[in-house]
Design an enzyme around this catalytic site. Structure first.
Site, PDB file in Angstrom:
ATOM      1  CG  LEU A 102       8.469  72.054  21.806  1.00  0.00           C
ATOM      2  CD1 LEU A 102       9.824  72.744  21.739  1.00  0.00           C
ATOM      3  CD2 LEU A 102       8.278  71.424  23.181  1.00  0.00           C
ATOM      4  CG  ASP A 103       2.206  74.692  24.428  1.00  0.00           C
ATOM      5  OD1 ASP A 103       1.667  73.804  23.754  1.00  0.00           O
ATOM      6  OD2 ASP A 103       2.151  74.772  25.666  1.00  0.00           O
ATOM      7  CE1 TYR A 104       3.358  82.147  17.762  1.00  0.00           C
ATOM      8  CE2 TYR A 104       2.736  83.278  19.798  1.00  0.00           C
ATOM      9  CZ  TYR A 104       3.147  83.323  18.472  1.00  0.00           C
ATOM     10  OH  TYR A 104       3.320  84.525  17.866  1.00  0.00           O
TER      11      TYR A 104
END
Ligand code: URA
Length: 249
Positions: A102-104
């Site tokens: 998952l993105d930051y």
């Protein structure tokens, strides 16, 4: 007897595909001898080494974590930012790694395991696992625009599509142009391309302000608080595997 690459992946060293490369590169020994044959089978009595280190036979374990924003989906970060495994208690001895990314800035459900085989199965698009995201975007989106996302858009040479899309909520700012409101949209994806949801909305001219993954296959966050995690039950793990088997074409 099991295939060597499978045994390596199960031990948590790496994914099965990477284990195959390790074998071909001559980095794997069985009972002290380098093996470069991918079909090689080993039993639990065989001693397997990768880069001179004997495999530890860890029991496979499976967790779900409610990832907060501002955390990297990795086991270490070269810029020393917080990573998902920093959120786990020291009492967990297994070497867990995240299933996919998952993105930051994305929050939500992420699985953690030491089972490389399981990870490959869940992230490969052929298994068509549902991944359900809820996005808050700037602007009022129209139903017809969601149809474009279901048909697929092309971005940087990649076809990005979702399998389901629905508007959960939209509100127009009073007295403003309709495009100045916000919409909350739920997308269900089978693909898992880099920044996929953000890129899909960007292609339609919207910016994703918040993004959360609510569901992965049969698993939902439920009321697991942000930053917390729990072990999957044996039944949940079996269900996930059954789902992937059922989906494979
Ligand atoms: N899509 C994105 O854009 N970001 C994520 O983290 C996951 C899916």
């Amino acid at each position: 007897m099991e295939r060597l690459q499978k045994v390596i992946a199960k031990s948590g060293v790496t994914s099965r595909r990477k284990a195959e490369n390790y074998i071909l590169e001559g980095r794997v020994k069985v009972n002290g001898k380098i093996v470069t044959e991918l079909g090689t089978k080993v039993s639990s009595s065989d001693r397997v080494e990768v880069d001179q280190v004997e495999l530890e036979k860890e029991e496979p374990v499976y967790y779900m974590l409610h990832k907060p924003r501002g955390v990297i989906s990795a086991v270490k970060d070269d810029k020393d930012r917080k990573v998902v495994t920093d959120l786990l208690s020291d009492e967990i001895e297994e070497r867990l790694f995240p299933v996919g990314r998952l993105d930051y800035d994305t929050s939500g459900l992420i699985l953690l395991t030491n089972d490389g085989e399981f990870t490959q199965r869940l992230i490969h698009p052929k298994y068509q696992m549902d991944k359900v995201y809820v996005a808050k975007i700037n602007g009022i989106i129209e139903k017809e625009e969601l149809t474009k996302l279901k048909k697929g858009i092309v971005d940087q040479g990649e076809r990005l599509k979702c399998v389901k899309a629905r508007i959960l909520n939209s509100n127009v700012k009073k007295g403003k142009e309709s495009k100045e409101g916000k919409s909350i949209v739920e997308l269900t994806l089978h693909q898992g391309k880099n920044r996929q949801v953000r890129r899909m909305f960007e292609a339609l001219g919207y910016r994703v302000e918040k993004l959360r993954r609510e569901r992965f296959g049969n698993l939902s966050l439920g009321n697991l608080p942000t930053g917390e995690y729990r072990k999957l039950t044996p039944h949940e793990v079996k269900q996930l595997i059954a789902l992937s088997n059922q989906n494979v074409k």
